[in-house]
Design a protein around this motif. Structure first.
Motif, mmCIF file in Angstrom:
data_model
loop_
_atom_site.group_PDB
_atom_site.id
_atom_site.type_symbol
_atom_site.label_atom_id
_atom_site.label_comp_id
_atom_site.label_asym_id
_atom_site.label_seq_id
_atom_site.Cartn_x
_atom_site.Cartn_y
_atom_site.Cartn_z
ATOM 1 N N ARG A 55 0.830 -1.207 0.000
ATOM 2 C CA ARG A 55 0.000 0.000 0.000
ATOM 3 C C ARG A 55 0.862 1.253 0.000
ATOM 4 O O ARG A 55 0.620 2.197 -0.747
ATOM 5 C CB ARG A 55 -0.933 -0.006 1.215
ATOM 6 C CG ARG A 55 -1.994 1.079 1.167
ATOM 7 C CD ARG A 55 -2.806 1.110 2.436
ATOM 8 N NE ARG A 55 -2.024 1.565 3.573
ATOM 9 C CZ ARG A 55 -1.672 2.840 3.814
ATOM 10 N NH1 ARG A 55 -2.037 3.781 2.988
ATOM 11 N NH2 ARG A 55 -0.958 3.164 4.874
ATOM 12 N N LYS A 56 1.893 1.255 0.814
ATOM 13 C CA LYS A 56 2.790 2.406 0.871
ATOM 14 C C LYS A 56 3.535 2.587 -0.443
ATOM 15 O O LYS A 56 3.723 3.708 -0.906
ATOM 16 C CB LYS A 56 3.782 2.254 2.020
ATOM 17 C CG LYS A 56 3.171 2.523 3.367
ATOM 18 C CD LYS A 56 4.188 2.390 4.471
ATOM 19 C CE LYS A 56 3.560 2.659 5.814
ATOM 20 N NZ LYS A 56 4.515 2.473 6.902
ATOM 21 N N GLN A 57 3.961 1.481 -1.059
ATOM 22 C CA GLN A 57 4.644 1.569 -2.347
ATOM 23 C C GLN A 57 3.723 2.154 -3.406
ATOM 24 O O GLN A 57 4.143 2.982 -4.208
ATOM 25 C CB GLN A 57 5.145 0.196 -2.789
ATOM 26 C CG GLN A 57 6.327 -0.293 -2.000
ATOM 27 C CD GLN A 57 6.727 -1.715 -2.351
ATOM 28 O OE1 GLN A 57 5.971 -2.445 -2.989
ATOM 29 N NE2 GLN A 57 7.893 -2.115 -1.916
ATOM 30 N N ASN A 58 2.472 1.736 -3.407
ATOM 31 C CA ASN A 58 1.507 2.256 -4.375
ATOM 32 C C ASN A 58 1.179 3.712 -4.123
ATOM 33 O O ASN A 58 0.968 4.475 -5.056
ATOM 34 C CB ASN A 58 0.219 1.419 -4.360
ATOM 35 C CG ASN A 58 0.432 0.044 -4.941
ATOM 36 O OD1 ASN A 58 1.365 -0.193 -5.699
ATOM 37 N ND2 ASN A 58 -0.435 -0.879 -4.570
ATOM 38 N N THR A 59 1.161 4.111 -2.874
ATOM 39 C CA THR A 59 0.862 5.503 -2.510
ATOM 40 C C THR A 59 1.997 6.439 -2.929
ATOM 41 O O THR A 59 1.755 7.543 -3.394
ATOM 42 C CB THR A 59 0.621 5.626 -0.991
ATOM 43 O OG1 THR A 59 -0.463 4.774 -0.637
ATOM 44 C CG2 THR A 59 0.305 7.042 -0.600
ATOM 45 N N THR A 60 3.220 5.991 -2.780
ATOM 46 C CA THR A 60 4.367 6.843 -3.099
ATOM 47 C C THR A 60 4.813 6.694 -4.538
ATOM 48 O O THR A 60 5.723 7.393 -4.985
ATOM 49 C CB THR A 60 5.564 6.540 -2.173
ATOM 50 O OG1 THR A 60 5.958 5.176 -2.353
ATOM 51 C CG2 THR A 60 5.213 6.797 -0.725
ATOM 52 N N GLY A 61 4.191 5.756 -5.271
ATOM 53 C CA GLY A 61 4.548 5.564 -6.666
ATOM 54 C C GLY A 61 5.786 4.730 -6.896
ATOM 55 O O GLY A 61 6.286 4.648 -8.017
ATOM 56 N N GLU A 62 6.303 4.102 -5.844
ATOM 57 C CA GLU A 62 7.483 3.256 -5.998
ATOM 58 C C GLU A 62 7.108 1.973 -6.722
ATOM 59 O O GLU A 62 5.992 1.492 -6.637
ATOM 60 C CB GLU A 62 8.053 2.892 -4.620
ATOM 61 C CG GLU A 62 8.587 4.060 -3.864
ATOM 62 C CD GLU A 62 9.053 3.654 -2.483
ATOM 63 O OE1 GLU A 62 9.420 2.478 -2.295
ATOM 64 O OE2 GLU A 62 9.062 4.500 -1.586
#
Length: 64
Positions: A55-62
């Motif tokens: 979720r964090k990766q998707n939120t930050t675009g990583e």
């Protein structure tokens, strides 16, 4: 047993009957009374950590 809800988040279900409702006071399934084991808890914690990471990766675009 871990399954993914429609939003993609992991949820714990009873290994015996598949119910998703647990009594947190007794750590047992509401439907059949099966206990939530330490292995069940470790499995859901791991799945939740992995979900949060994605979720964090998707939120930050990583990208992975």
């Amino acid at each position: 047993m871990i399954f993914q809800n429609p939003a993609g988040a992991p949820e714990l279900a009873c290994d015996q009957c598949g119910c998703r409702w647990f009594d947190r006071m007794t750590n047992t399934c509401y439907e059949c009374g099966a206990p939530v084991t330490d292995d069940n808890l470790a499995e859901i914690c791991k799945a939740l950590d992995e979900f949060e990471t994605r979720r964090k990766q998707n939120t930050t675009g990583e990208q992975r």
